[in-house]
Design a protein around this motif. Sequence first.
Motif, PDB file in Angstrom:
ATOM      1  N   MET A 201       0.841  -1.196   0.000  1.00  0.00           N
ATOM      2  CA  MET A 201       0.000   0.000   0.000  1.00  0.00           C
ATOM      3  C   MET A 201       0.871   1.239   0.000  1.00  0.00           C
ATOM      4  SD  MET A 201      -3.257  -0.775   2.409  1.00  0.00           S
ATOM      5  CE  MET A 201      -4.358  -2.136   2.049  1.00  0.00           C
ATOM      6  N   HIS A 202       0.843   1.956  -1.100  1.00  0.00           N
ATOM      7  CA  HIS A 202       1.669   3.152  -1.233  1.00  0.00           C
ATOM      8  C   HIS A 202       0.934   4.398  -0.750  1.00  0.00           C
ATOM      9  CE1 HIS A 202       4.888   5.580  -2.824  1.00  0.00           C
ATOM     10  NE2 HIS A 202       4.054   6.272  -3.587  1.00  0.00           N
ATOM     11  N   TYR A 214      -6.685   0.814   0.024  1.00  0.00           N
ATOM     12  CA  TYR A 214      -6.633   0.210  -1.299  1.00  0.00           C
ATOM     13  C   TYR A 214      -5.839  -1.093  -1.217  1.00  0.00           C
ATOM     14  CZ  TYR A 214      -7.309   5.239  -2.150  1.00  0.00           C
ATOM     15  OH  TYR A 214      -7.741   6.547  -2.105  1.00  0.00           O
ATOM     16  N   ALA A 215      -6.517  -2.222  -1.372  1.00  0.00           N
ATOM     17  CA  ALA A 215      -5.866  -3.526  -1.326  1.00  0.00           C
ATOM     18  C   ALA A 215      -5.903  -4.140  -2.717  1.00  0.00           C
ATOM     19  CB  ALA A 215      -6.563  -4.441  -0.318  1.00  0.00           C
ATOM     20  N   SER A 216      -4.773  -4.121  -3.390  1.00  0.00           N
ATOM     21  CA  SER A 216      -4.682  -4.660  -4.747  1.00  0.00           C
ATOM     22  C   SER A 216      -4.119  -6.079  -4.704  1.00  0.00           C
ATOM     23  CB  SER A 216      -3.776  -3.766  -5.592  1.00  0.00           C
ATOM     24  OG  SER A 216      -2.419  -4.035  -5.305  1.00  0.00           O
ATOM     25  N   ASP A 236      -4.985 -14.445  -8.720  1.00  0.00           N
ATOM     26  CA  ASP A 236      -6.171 -15.042  -8.104  1.00  0.00           C
ATOM     27  C   ASP A 236      -6.915 -14.079  -7.186  1.00  0.00           C
ATOM     28  OD1 ASP A 236      -5.616 -17.486  -9.352  1.00  0.00           O
ATOM     29  OD2 ASP A 236      -4.322 -18.128  -7.697  1.00  0.00           O
ATOM     30  N   LEU A 237      -6.353 -12.905  -6.959  1.00  0.00           N
ATOM     31  CA  LEU A 237      -6.966 -11.953  -6.043  1.00  0.00           C
ATOM     32  C   LEU A 237      -7.670 -10.834  -6.804  1.00  0.00           C
ATOM     33  CD1 LEU A 237      -4.113 -11.574  -3.396  1.00  0.00           C
ATOM     34  CD2 LEU A 237      -6.159 -13.016  -3.245  1.00  0.00           C
ATOM     35  N   SER A 238      -8.649 -10.240  -6.178  1.00  0.00           N
ATOM     36  CA  SER A 238      -9.319  -9.059  -6.733  1.00  0.00           C
ATOM     37  C   SER A 238      -8.737  -7.811  -6.079  1.00  0.00           C
ATOM     38  CB  SER A 238     -10.827  -9.118  -6.479  1.00  0.00           C
ATOM     39  OG  SER A 238     -11.087  -9.035  -5.079  1.00  0.00           O
ATOM     40  N   THR A 239      -9.066  -6.674  -6.643  1.00  0.00           N
ATOM     41  CA  THR A 239      -8.762  -5.408  -5.978  1.00  0.00           C
ATOM     42  C   THR A 239      -9.916  -5.073  -5.054  1.00  0.00           C
ATOM     43  OG1 THR A 239      -7.353  -4.551  -7.735  1.00  0.00           O
ATOM     44  CG2 THR A 239      -8.455  -2.932  -6.346  1.00  0.00           C
ATOM     45  N   GLN A 240      -9.603  -4.632  -3.855  1.00  0.00           N
ATOM     46  CA  GLN A 240     -10.635  -4.307  -2.879  1.00  0.00           C
ATOM     47  C   GLN A 240     -10.425  -2.909  -2.324  1.00  0.00           C
ATOM     48  OE1 GLN A 240     -10.186  -7.929  -0.273  1.00  0.00           O
ATOM     49  NE2 GLN A 240     -12.386  -8.059  -0.622  1.00  0.00           N
TER      50      GLN A 240
END
Length: 451
Positions: A201-202, A214-216, A236-240
């Motif tokens: 997380m920047h 923001y969790a990418s 396999d992950l979504s952006t949340q």
Amino acid sequence: MNLTRYTRGSFAPVTEETTAFDLPVTGTVPRDLDGRYLRIGPNPLGIEDPAAHIWTLGEGMVHGVRLRDGRAEWYRNRWVRSASVADRLGEPRRGRPVDERFDFAPNVQVAGHGGRLYALIEGGLAPYELTPDLDTVGPCVLGATPEGFNANAHTKYDHRTGEMHSLAFRYGADFLQHIVFGPDGTVTRTENIPAPTLPYMHDFGLTDDHVLIYASPMVFDPALLATGVPFGWNEDLSTQLGVMPREGGPVRWMDLPPGMVGHTLNAYEEHGTIVADVVVHPGRFEIIDIGAGRPILERWTIDLAAGKVRTELLHDRPQDFPRLNGRYSGRPYRYGYSASTELYAAPSTLDPDRPDEGFSNAVLKHDLVSGTTEAHEFGRDAAAGETVFVPAEHASAEDDGYNLLFVHDPDRGAADLVILAAQDFTGAPLARVHLPARVPLGLHGNWIPEH
């Protein structure tokens, strides 16, 4: 992937520290600019293997110009003296790192708080305090907590309360921290936030009532520790998007299309919704080759009652490093500024046959009410960096002030500090302060007023 581009041209590190006084100026420096324009970025002391070099890991160097009474009094550039940098320069160590295992010279952000100056980084690495003349005092505990977190690179100042907010991650930790600290750097409140993954997380968003997270799919990967950048893209992950009450409490997570939020322009509450204007890298993001992305400016409108996010494209020209009049941070606003920069030239190579749009260095002024954008173009080889907005002394409107930024002058082989009138954005610069040295492209900076 061509990582050697970050060792050449506009990215090539400078090799010397320079001090110069009474800088030559073309035009007129506004007399109400009384302070220092500072910028920090990676500037490696040595590159052993250009093909394997990771740009963001270069030692941090601060560049600064002091303006006063219509004059450019001085220019300085200085490496941040972590213990390892001091050792490589053959100098005594200036203080001890908070933890010798994480000795790294900050290279992401330089900011003032409580009358002091700090170089900042992220991931739990220590901030460093600097003197007004950019010399290193040493590592410090700005925003430090017992769990090993501290002030992250993109801390956010609340003009109403005088507090600084940071959303911090730490390498390998399975939670984040929202940290609030006062003018003296003392932490007044923390909130531990369980993370759905171990995300990089920047930046984050801050409104009057909420914190935006923001969790990418860019997540911590222990297998990548040896590279120095232990984060990779997990398909396999979504952006949340996480929304947490500013005073703490449960986080509400909402799914978004895959992508990486680079930076927040602004976020605010309006008519029962939350509005966040963000620079987004659509799709897959390569942290070791940032310039391979084509970030765009989007507006996210968050309906908490429905638990939904509506996304809207604001501008599709590749751009980054968004800024605004800081007095409107967290509030409804009209104007935002960003850089269309060589970093995102297309394609990601130094091939001279790149299309012209890959060299279109500019700063952009977005009118978010009228939906229009003005561009101040600097030319093919100008390497324009992040712009900072400084309000005029007796500002009568949100955009009554100046845009300051470093721009490379290819004819001189050195940088200019360019000063634009924000209300005459495409007009000729008010002033060009001619520096005696080149300023490598990227990353962040700030205006530090004298009073």
